[in-house]
Design a protein around this motif. Sequence first.
Motif, PDB file in Angstrom:
ATOM      1  N   SER A 117       0.822  -1.224  -0.078  1.00 16.53           N
ATOM      2  CA  SER A 117      -0.122   0.217   0.174  1.00 16.53           C
ATOM      3  C   SER A 117       0.927   0.998   0.056  1.00 16.53           C
ATOM      4  O   SER A 117       0.550   2.217  -0.897  1.00 16.53           O
ATOM      5  CB  SER A 117      -0.973  -0.035   1.195  1.00 16.53           C
ATOM      6  N   LYS A 121       1.106   4.113  -2.850  1.00 13.14           N
ATOM      7  CA  LYS A 121       1.104   5.615  -2.709  1.00 13.14           C
ATOM      8  C   LYS A 121       2.468   6.428  -3.216  1.00 13.14           C
ATOM      9  O   LYS A 121       2.101   7.346  -3.711  1.00 13.14           O
ATOM     10  CB  LYS A 121       0.901   5.829  -1.156  1.00 13.14           C
ATOM     11  N   GLU A 124       2.079   6.589  -7.013  1.00 13.76           N
ATOM     12  CA  GLU A 124       1.271   7.655  -7.163  1.00 13.76           C
ATOM     13  C   GLU A 124       1.588   8.799  -7.139  1.00 13.76           C
ATOM     14  O   GLU A 124       1.393   9.622  -8.005  1.00 13.76           O
ATOM     15  CB  GLU A 124      -0.195   7.410  -6.532  1.00 13.76           C
ATOM     16  N   ASN A 125       2.235   8.891  -5.929  1.00 10.52           N
ATOM     17  CA  ASN A 125       2.901  10.471  -5.676  1.00 10.52           C
ATOM     18  C   ASN A 125       3.848  10.866  -6.756  1.00 10.52           C
ATOM     19  O   ASN A 125       3.913  12.169  -7.111  1.00 10.52           O
ATOM     20  CB  ASN A 125       3.304  10.415  -4.260  1.00 10.52           C
TER      21      ASN A 125
END
Length: 250
Positions: A117, A121, A124-125
């Motif tokens: 997870s 993230k 994605e960032n």
Amino acid sequence: MLAAIEFDTLSYANELQKVGFTGQQAEVQAKTLKRIIDSNLAAKQDILMLQKEIAETKSALQKDIENNANAAKQDILMLQKEIAETKSALQKDIENNANAAKQDILMLQKEIAETKSALQKDIENNANAAKQDILMLQKEIAEIKGALQKEIAETKGALQKDIENNANAAKQDILMLQKEIAETKSALQKDIENNANAAKQDILMLQKEIAEIKGALQKEIAETKGGVIKWVAGMLLAQSAVIATLVKLL
């Protein structure tokens, strides 16, 4: 006087062994009896007494054998009880170790999920940041393009005035300006292409790093699962060997 008695020590020793004497005990008993017979030429009464003693000795030995057999049975029962208790304890240990291994696996799966997870993230960032950089670069390119277009427009207006004032000079200036504009445009296109290529390289490097991190995590997960399974298998094999050894003692 009675005639000398031929005493068969081997047969006597064999008989003693049948009722529980060891080989050495039977041999000593036979030799002793033979010496008594040979040295004393025992009379019938003596032989009867000796037979009585032998019968009593045989009876006592049989009682000892029965007592030893009973004691051996008690020892066997105690050993069977200890084996049963040991087997029960080993089974509990196996269950406890299996439960502990399950807990470790659940914890590891939880950590893997959390790590996955967090990585998602981060991905994605990083992707969002790359998108922002591209948008900023596109914005800067658009601003530069607008400024150049404005500058070209202003230059064109000035040139037109110069053309009106001096046609020949204006033509030369126009040619020089067109050349400069072409070079500037070419340089800008190269800069734009270089910036775009650099952005693509950054994105490719980022994708490569993400893939390497993902591969390393998958490898670590596989190795951790393999280690846990090997440990559980090793424990089960060791405990099975102990149980098999105890069963053989039965």
